[in-house]
Scaffold this motif. Structure first.
Motif, PDB file in Angstrom:
ATOM      1  N   PRO A   1       6.587  59.721 -71.696  1.00 32.22           N
ATOM      2  CA  PRO A   1       6.733  59.941 -70.250  1.00 32.22           C
ATOM      3  C   PRO A   1       5.412  60.362 -69.606  1.00 32.22           C
ATOM      4  O   PRO A   1       5.235  61.503 -69.172  1.00 32.22           O
TER       5      PRO A   1
ATOM      6  N   GLU B   1       2.233  58.962 -66.886  1.00 36.96           N
ATOM      7  CA  GLU B   1       1.772  57.989 -65.891  1.00 36.96           C
ATOM      8  C   GLU B   1       0.419  57.451 -66.335  1.00 36.96           C
ATOM      9  O   GLU B   1      -0.551  58.198 -66.457  1.00 36.96           O
TER      10      GLU B   1
ATOM     11  N   ASN C   1       6.701  52.939 -63.904  1.00 39.15           N
ATOM     12  CA  ASN C   1       6.114  54.199 -63.465  1.00 39.15           C
ATOM     13  C   ASN C   1       6.554  55.348 -64.357  1.00 39.15           C
ATOM     14  O   ASN C   1       7.724  55.480 -64.696  1.00 39.15           O
ATOM     15  N   GLY C   2       5.584  56.176 -64.722  1.00 34.70           N
ATOM     16  CA  GLY C   2       5.883  57.358 -65.509  1.00 34.70           C
ATOM     17  C   GLY C   2       6.163  57.108 -66.975  1.00 34.70           C
ATOM     18  O   GLY C   2       6.584  58.021 -67.685  1.00 34.70           O
TER      19      GLY C   2
END
Length: 431
Positions: free
Chosen positions: A122, A124, A143-144
């Protein structure tokens, strides 16, 4: 045959790089690897493997730290929108990701298994041109979520080995099982695969990792030492909120309980028998400056040089969590959300690997050992095989690293992929 192995790998280099880069773009965290699982299946379907997916891969009750159903549904919806077939999604629903691929040669022989982890982190991912995936256009599209530990490379190596075994099938004997494992990060997925029986009857087990510490491409470490046992714990303290000015005495402060726990957790005495670790990596508490905090959450981990040292750290950590809750008269709820054992490569492979890879054009240097000083739940697989009379190995495939593991700019040299495939292929044909 050895020369032909490397000739074949040379012809496959572009495919291996493509697999890695396409996988990098669909990075997904543990038990949410829906698109990744679909991608793996697409690459394996033309090959003579029996493919197993969904609940046939993992034992439900042995999974650690499965995301909440609401979180899983978000990932499942995204996967459907990105083209994963509904029939496959139904099989994987609830976080039953991953693939086990079995090749039967039709000739009697030993059973060899290999494990390749498929999950991301997790994180970015960096967007600057200093980061090759961003500059070359294969940065994560999610994303992320980012492949910040090389598991995209591991999966590509697994796909290459599947194609190698299919190509060399007529020269091989016995059974080959390739395990594309979900949720390695946090030590959450391997035990569930072991409990499903996929490592039963395995004679030879191979696994490894890209990078770890910067090494020239072409370097192969045949034994990763100091694979630490670990336990991951989520702890929730629940007290009573109250007005901080008018009625502070009516509150039960969960934040103070959690703070006390953090300080005392980091004060656990190291064990005299071996290395130990403790880390609280996340602390959330309270809802406003004028409210006595009624809730607090900690995420922490213990590690030990052996399973014994980690058991000591786990026991002491839980005791301190319970003591802090008692001190502030709040309730404690904790869950074990990940666990890994300590394990070692068998001497059989430490002696064998330098010999069988000596003819590889890709493997330039073989080093006997390097300390991992981290944890890996593949140890459940290694220990299961070893406890039933088989041999197991955990290797490191050298690469210069753009940044450390779990960093937003992490990247490895793709030449290391071809070294890994060559090493595994040479080992397989000599098992």
């Amino acid at each position: 045959m050895e020369t032909r192995i490397d000739d074949w790998i040379s012809e496959q280099e572009e495919n291996i790089q493509t697999w890695r880069r396409e996988l990098h773009q669909i990075a997904e965290v543990g038990f949410c690897e829906y698109e990744t699982t679909h991608y793996i299946i697409q690459q394996l379907e033309p090959l003579p493997f029996n493919l197993h997916t969904g609940r046939s891969v993992m034992d439900d009750g042995a999974r650690f730290g499965v995301p909440h159903a609401d979180q899983l549904r978000i990932h499942e919806q995204r996967a459907l929108e990105h083209g994963v077939p509904k029939t496959l999604m139904e099989k994987m629903k609830g976080g039953f990701t991953g693939v086990v691929a079995v090749l039967e040669t039709g000739r009697p022989g030993s059973h060899t298994a290999m494990r390749f982890d498929i999950d991301a982190l997790p994180i970015e991912e960096d967007i600057t041109e200093d980061h090759l995936p961003a500059k070359a256009g294969f940065r994560s599209l999610h994303n992320g979520m980012m492949h910040a530990c090389g598991h995209d490379g591991h999966t590509a190596i697994g796909l290459a080995m599947a194609h190698f075994l299919a190509t060399w099938k007529e020269h091989l004997s016995g059974t080959y099982t390739l395990i594309f494992q979900p949720a390695e990060e946090g030590s959450r997925g391997a035990k569930a695969i072991v409990e499903k029986g996929w490592l039963d009857g395995v004679d030879y087990f191979l696994s490894g990792h890209l990078g770890i510490r910067s090494q020239p491409v072409g370097t192969l470490i045949s034994d990763a030492t100091s694979i630490l046992a670990t336990t991951k714990i989520d702890a929730t303290f629940t007290g009573t909120t109250a007005h901080a000015g008018m009625e502070p005495h009516k509150g039960k402060n969960a934040m103070l309980a959690a703070s006390t726990a953090v300080l005392n957790l980091h004060g656990i005495s190291p064990h005299s028998d071996g290395e130990t670790r403790i880390n609280v990596g996340r602390f959330e508490a309270g809802s406003g400056r004028n409210i006595v905090p009624g809730d607090a959450v900690l995420q922490l981990e213990t590690r030990g040089e052996s399973t014994n040292e980690n058991a000591y750290m786990k026991t002491e950590a839980i005791r301190r969590l319970e003591g802090a809750a008692h001190m502030y008269d709040v309730t404690l709820d904790y869950q074990i959300v990940g666990e890994g054992l300590a394990a070692e490569t068998d001497a059989y492979y430490i002696e064998k690997i330098p010999v069988v890879t000596s003819s590889s054009r890709y493997v330039q240097t073989v080093k006997e050992s390097m300390a991992l000083n981290g944890s890996e739940d593949v140890t459940y697989m290694m220990r299961h095989v070893q406890n039933h009379g088989g041999k197991a190995s955990y290797m490191i495939f050298g690469s210069q690293l753009a940044a450390g593991h779990h960093h937003k700019q992490f990247d490895f040299e793709e030449g290391a992929l071809y070294v890994a495939v060559s090493a595994l292929a040479h080992i397989v044909v000599h098992n």
